[in-house]
Structures are given as C-alpha cells and as structure tokens.
Write a protein that holds these residues in place. Structure first.
Motif, PDB file in Angstrom:
ATOM      1  N   GLY A 137       0.819  -1.203   0.000  1.00 44.85           N
ATOM      2  CA  GLY A 137       0.000   0.000   0.000  1.00 44.85           C
ATOM      3  C   GLY A 137       0.856   1.257   0.000  1.00 44.85           C
ATOM      4  O   GLY A 137       2.091   1.199   0.006  1.00 44.85           O
ATOM      5  N   ASP A 138       0.203   2.402   0.005  1.00 40.82           N
ATOM      6  CA  ASP A 138       0.906   3.684  -0.013  1.00 40.82           C
ATOM      7  C   ASP A 138       0.929   4.321   1.365  1.00 40.82           C
ATOM      8  O   ASP A 138      -0.035   4.199   2.136  1.00 40.82           O
ATOM      9  N   ASN A 139       2.020   5.010   1.679  1.00 39.87           N
ATOM     10  CA  ASN A 139       2.073   5.776   2.918  1.00 39.87           C
ATOM     11  C   ASN A 139       1.423   7.140   2.702  1.00 39.87           C
ATOM     12  O   ASN A 139       0.824   7.411   1.653  1.00 39.87           O
ATOM     13  N   ALA A 140       1.555   8.025   3.666  1.00 36.85           N
ATOM     14  CA  ALA A 140       0.885   9.326   3.592  1.00 36.85           C
ATOM     15  C   ALA A 140       1.396  10.183   2.447  1.00 36.85           C
ATOM     16  O   ALA A 140       0.712  11.119   2.009  1.00 36.85           O
ATOM     17  N   ASP A 141       2.586   9.868   1.928  1.00 41.24           N
ATOM     18  CA  ASP A 141       3.160  10.641   0.830  1.00 41.24           C
ATOM     19  C   ASP A 141       2.996   9.956  -0.520  1.00 41.24           C
ATOM     20  O   ASP A 141       3.550  10.418  -1.521  1.00 41.24           O
ATOM     21  N   GLY A 142       2.271   8.850  -0.550  1.00 41.19           N
ATOM     22  CA  GLY A 142       2.093   8.123  -1.797  1.00 41.19           C
ATOM     23  C   GLY A 142       3.227   7.175  -2.137  1.00 41.19           C
ATOM     24  O   GLY A 142       3.270   6.614  -3.233  1.00 41.19           O
ATOM     25  N   LEU A 143       4.159   6.976  -1.204  1.00 43.03           N
ATOM     26  CA  LEU A 143       5.259   6.035  -1.387  1.00 43.03           C
ATOM     27  C   LEU A 143       4.842   4.675  -0.858  1.00 43.03           C
ATOM     28  O   LEU A 143       4.239   4.579   0.215  1.00 43.03           O
ATOM     29  N   GLU A 144       5.144   3.621  -1.592  1.00 39.22           N
ATOM     30  CA  GLU A 144       4.814   2.275  -1.127  1.00 39.22           C
ATOM     31  C   GLU A 144       5.391   2.041   0.265  1.00 39.22           C
ATOM     32  O   GLU A 144       6.527   2.438   0.553  1.00 39.22           O
ATOM     33  N   VAL A 145       4.621   1.395   1.119  1.00 36.31           N
ATOM     34  CA  VAL A 145       5.040   1.183   2.508  1.00 36.31           C
ATOM     35  C   VAL A 145       6.373   0.431   2.568  1.00 36.31           C
ATOM     36  O   VAL A 145       7.251   0.779   3.375  1.00 36.31           O
ATOM     37  N   TYR A 146       6.559  -0.586   1.737  1.00 39.20           N
ATOM     38  CA  TYR A 146       7.829  -1.314   1.771  1.00 39.20           C
ATOM     39  C   TYR A 146       8.999  -0.399   1.416  1.00 39.20           C
ATOM     40  O   TYR A 146      10.071  -0.475   2.020  1.00 39.20           O
ATOM     41  N   ARG A 147       8.793   0.483   0.447  1.00 37.80           N
ATOM     42  CA  ARG A 147       9.867   1.400   0.065  1.00 37.80           C
ATOM     43  C   ARG A 147      10.132   2.413   1.176  1.00 37.80           C
ATOM     44  O   ARG A 147      11.288   2.809   1.405  1.00 37.80           O
ATOM     45  N   ASP A 148       9.094   2.834   1.856  1.00 37.73           N
ATOM     46  CA  ASP A 148       9.237   3.700   3.023  1.00 37.73           C
ATOM     47  C   ASP A 148      10.062   2.986   4.092  1.00 37.73           C
ATOM     48  O   ASP A 148      11.007   3.548   4.678  1.00 37.73           O
ATOM     49  N   PHE A 149       9.740   1.734   4.351  1.00 38.07           N
ATOM     50  CA  PHE A 149      10.497   0.913   5.297  1.00 38.07           C
ATOM     51  C   PHE A 149      11.965   0.819   4.889  1.00 38.07           C
ATOM     52  O   PHE A 149      12.871   0.961   5.727  1.00 38.07           O
ATOM     53  N   CYS A 150      12.219   0.589   3.603  1.00 36.92           N
ATOM     54  CA  CYS A 150      13.598   0.441   3.132  1.00 36.92           C
ATOM     55  C   CYS A 150      14.402   1.716   3.337  1.00 36.92           C
ATOM     56  O   CYS A 150      15.619   1.653   3.565  1.00 36.92           O
ATOM     57  N   VAL A 151      13.748   2.879   3.258  1.00 33.99           N
ATOM     58  CA  VAL A 151      14.453   4.133   3.522  1.00 33.99           C
ATOM     59  C   VAL A 151      15.006   4.140   4.942  1.00 33.99           C
ATOM     60  O   VAL A 151      16.186   4.421   5.173  1.00 33.99           O
ATOM     61  N   GLY A 152      14.155   3.820   5.914  1.00 27.38           N
ATOM     62  CA  GLY A 152      14.598   3.827   7.306  1.00 27.38           C
ATOM     63  C   GLY A 152      15.680   2.806   7.580  1.00 27.38           C
ATOM     64  O   GLY A 152      16.671   3.091   8.276  1.00 27.38           O
ATOM     65  N   ARG A 153      15.537   1.620   7.028  1.00 24.49           N
ATOM     66  CA  ARG A 153      16.551   0.585   7.236  1.00 24.49           C
ATOM     67  C   ARG A 153      17.888   0.997   6.624  1.00 24.49           C
ATOM     68  O   ARG A 153      18.943   0.859   7.251  1.00 24.49           O
ATOM     69  N   ALA A 154      17.858   1.530   5.402  1.00 23.39           N
ATOM     70  CA  ALA A 154      19.094   1.952   4.746  1.00 23.39           C
ATOM     71  C   ALA A 154      19.779   3.080   5.507  1.00 23.39           C
ATOM     72  O   ALA A 154      21.012   3.110   5.632  1.00 23.39           O
ATOM     73  N   TYR A 204      20.294  -1.870  -5.822  1.00 23.46           N
ATOM     74  CA  TYR A 204      19.182  -1.680  -6.753  1.00 23.46           C
ATOM     75  C   TYR A 204      19.095  -0.216  -7.192  1.00 23.46           C
ATOM     76  O   TYR A 204      19.382   0.700  -6.405  1.00 23.46           O
ATOM     77  N   PRO A 205      18.666   0.008  -8.436  1.00 23.40           N
ATOM     78  CA  PRO A 205      18.473   1.395  -8.893  1.00 23.40           C
ATOM     79  C   PRO A 205      17.281   2.049  -8.197  1.00 23.40           C
ATOM     80  O   PRO A 205      16.438   1.376  -7.591  1.00 23.40           O
ATOM     81  N   THR A 206      17.186   3.366  -8.327  1.00 28.16           N
ATOM     82  CA  THR A 206      16.160   4.133  -7.612  1.00 28.16           C
ATOM     83  C   THR A 206      14.752   3.880  -8.134  1.00 28.16           C
ATOM     84  O   THR A 206      13.787   4.323  -7.500  1.00 28.16           O
ATOM     85  N   ARG A 207      14.589   3.156  -9.207  1.00 25.06           N
ATOM     86  CA  ARG A 207      13.240   2.815  -9.668  1.00 25.06           C
ATOM     87  C   ARG A 207      12.502   1.960  -8.629  1.00 25.06           C
ATOM     88  O   ARG A 207      11.273   1.873  -8.647  1.00 25.06           O
ATOM     89  N   TYR A 208      13.256   1.345  -7.708  1.00 25.88           N
ATOM     90  CA  TYR A 208      12.642   0.531  -6.656  1.00 25.88           C
ATOM     91  C   TYR A 208      12.477   1.294  -5.348  1.00 25.88           C
ATOM     92  O   TYR A 208      12.119   0.699  -4.335  1.00 25.88           O
ATOM     93  N   GLY A 209      12.718   2.582  -5.377  1.00 26.61           N
ATOM     94  CA  GLY A 209      12.523   3.382  -4.180  1.00 26.61           C
ATOM     95  C   GLY A 209      13.689   4.299  -3.913  1.00 26.61           C
ATOM     96  O   GLY A 209      14.784   4.139  -4.483  1.00 26.61           O
ATOM     97  N   PRO A 210      13.511   5.280  -3.022  1.00 30.51           N
ATOM     98  CA  PRO A 210      14.570   6.247  -2.718  1.00 30.51           C
ATOM     99  C   PRO A 210      15.832   5.611  -2.149  1.00 30.51           C
ATOM    100  O   PRO A 210      16.930   6.113  -2.354  1.00 30.51           O
ATOM    101  N   LYS A 211      15.673   4.526  -1.410  1.00 34.37           N
ATOM    102  CA  LYS A 211      16.804   3.788  -0.858  1.00 34.37           C
ATOM    103  C   LYS A 211      16.604   2.304  -1.165  1.00 34.37           C
ATOM    104  O   LYS A 211      15.476   1.798  -1.103  1.00 34.37           O
ATOM    105  N   PRO A 212      17.678   1.573  -1.465  1.00 35.15           N
ATOM    106  CA  PRO A 212      17.525   0.156  -1.800  1.00 35.15           C
ATOM    107  C   PRO A 212      17.328  -0.698  -0.554  1.00 35.15           C
ATOM    108  O   PRO A 212      17.630  -0.274   0.567  1.00 35.15           O
TER     109      PRO A 212
END
Length: 302
Positions: free
Chosen positions: A78-95, A146-154
C-alpha cells in the motif's frame, strides 16, 4: 499474513529482558530480539530508530553478528501518507540506519513480507558463535545496489548468510523470489516464478557461488533442514506446496504461509536454513526435532 509463530529453543536456561522498544532473549551463543513499530503515515524514521536500537543492543550485549532478520509489514504494498509504497518507506529507514551506524557484520540475511495486522514487527537472530559471511547471487544485482526505480533507498540485505561454528556451520537463505538482475521475472506466471525462485536458490547455495565468497561446500535443495514458503494468493497454496514437497527432498520442515511480498508482482518467496555439518543449533530446530530443550521463546507476527 496469517498469524505465525517461530519457536527458538535452547538447551540451557535462557535470560530475557527488555531495553528501549526491544524485547530479547539469549543463551550462550545466540540472542533473539523482537520489536513492534506502530502504524503511522510514514515509517522510515521509526524503522531507523528501531534498527539503531537493535545494533546497539547486539553490540553492547556481546552478540555482534546479526545473522538473520525477519520483517512482517502491514499493508506492505500500500501507499504511505506521501504516496510512497510502505515497503519502500520501510527500506528508507533501514538503509539510513546501515549508512549511519555501519555495523561490523555487513549485510545480513533477511526476509520482508506482508502482515495482516497493522504496523511492522521485526525479529532478529544475532550470534557471537563463529564467523559470518554474507553471500550474494551472481545472477542478481545485490539488493543494496538496486536502482532508484525501486525506491529512494535500496533494500539492505544479503541473499544468504553463512555462519561457521565449531559445533557445525549454518547457511541462512534470505527470502528468495523470481528476480533476475533486478527485474521481476515471469510476471503473472506462478510456475515460471516458482521455477526461477528455485533456480536462484540452487545458485546461491551451490559450490561455485559459495567458493566465490571464500566458503567451502556445495549444497542443493535436498540439503535444507527448514523451509518457509510465502504465497501471495491463497488459491495457489496447493500447487506451490506440491512442487516444494517434491523438490525439497531431505525431509525438511516445510511451512507455507499466505502473505503479500515485497513487490506487488511477486507471487511466491522462499527462505530456509541448512545445517552444514552436525545438527542444527538448538535455537533453530523445528518443533518435531527432539533436542532436550529446556526453555523456548516464541516470536509471533500478526
């Protein structure tokens, strides 16, 4: 994801406690940690903070090598409050946590799948009992590149981890799916994805790939002692189970779980454990393997 429970056993008495947002249990060789991140419109900052706590606890308690992580993520696609997929949002914090704290063990083996509940559950297995080597797949781009097409952080994980121990080595296979290079292969084709996933597993645990990482040994699907299979569509469970019980022929514990995966076009993912020599560490034995364990900790995901 339907409710599931991993039970980790120890032969001797274990100690338990809590620190910050973490719960933990440990014996002489292994430390298990669990944490829950409540649901919110954005999770990256909270994920970064929990990872910082995990790194700190593992370090100062004397279990410096994180050999395995599991993440159960509510509304993963799903999407977070900014329209970013939740998994990609999670990956930002982990990275961000890996970039900031740079733990000595490098990238760990890991799984990230959906949960039917809200929020994020993180489960960790750390050790001080041996040498840990991160293993990649030559047919796949390392996830952390991974390239940024999969999110702001891999995503921040290795395809597998190999733990050399005096008592017997262990190979931890990360959640593995139908990815070649960095692309999803066989979109919409369950059997094509399953075949590609199994081919990836064979490559990761095979002798030529392990030798590239300085690890002696050669393994195949028949060598797995524990296998967990995540299936996106409930209607595919029977077909996936039939294939898995045919190819994992070493009498492993095979568990199937209905769960969404880290990409919305992935239909199946597989993780597992191989006891390379000797028995599995007691902390990793399945419930029907007698081990004389005196204590056990169960870590549940919603």
């Amino acid at each position: 994801m339907i409710g599931t429970c991993d039970t980790w056993s120890a032969e001797d008495a274990v100690d338990s406690g809590a620190e910050w947002s973490l719960r933990y249990t440990h014996d002489d060789d292994f430390l298990s940690i669990s944490a829950f991140i409540p649901p919110s419109g954005r999770c990256a900052e909270a994920v970064r903070d929990v990872y910082a706590e995990i790194f700190a606890l593992a370090g100062w308690s004397g279990y410096p090598d994180i050999c395995r992580l599991w993440h159960y993520i509510g509304d993963i696609n799903g999407d977070n409050a900014d329209g970013l997929e939740v998994y990609r949002d999670f990956c930002v914090g982990r990275a961000l946590a890996f970039e900031e704290f740079r733990p000595p063990f490098g990238m760990p083996a890991a799984t990230g799948v959906g949960s039917s509940g809200e929020g994020i559950t993180v489960c960790v297995l750390a050790t001080r009992a041996g040498k840990l080597t991160a293993i990649e797949n030559p047919d796949q781009v390392p996830a952390y590149r991974y390239p940024t097409r999969y999110g702001p952080k891999p995503p921040s994980f290795a395809r597998a981890g190999y733990l050399e121990r005096a008592e017997g080595d262990v190979l931890f296979l990360s959640g593995t799916a139908s990815v070649t290079g960095h692309e999803t292969a066989h979109r919409g084709d369950l059997h094509g994805q399953l075949d590609r996933t199994l081919a990836n597993i064979r490559t990761v645990v095979g002798g030529p790939n392990l030798a590239r990482h300085g690890v002696a040994g050669h393994f195949g699907l028949a060598d797995f002692d524990r296998v967990k299979v995540y299936v996106r569509n409930a209607g595919d469970m029977a077909a996936v189970e039939a294939v898995c019980r045919t190819v994992f022929t070493g009498d492993p514990a095979v568990e199937l779980v209905r769960a969404d995966l880290c990409r919305s076009d992935l239909l199946v993912g597989i993780e597992g454990v191989i006891a390379v020599r000797g028995g599995l560490p007691k902390v990793l034995r399945r419930a029907d393997q007698p081990d004389g364990a005196s204590r056990a900790q169960a870590v549940s995901a919603p």
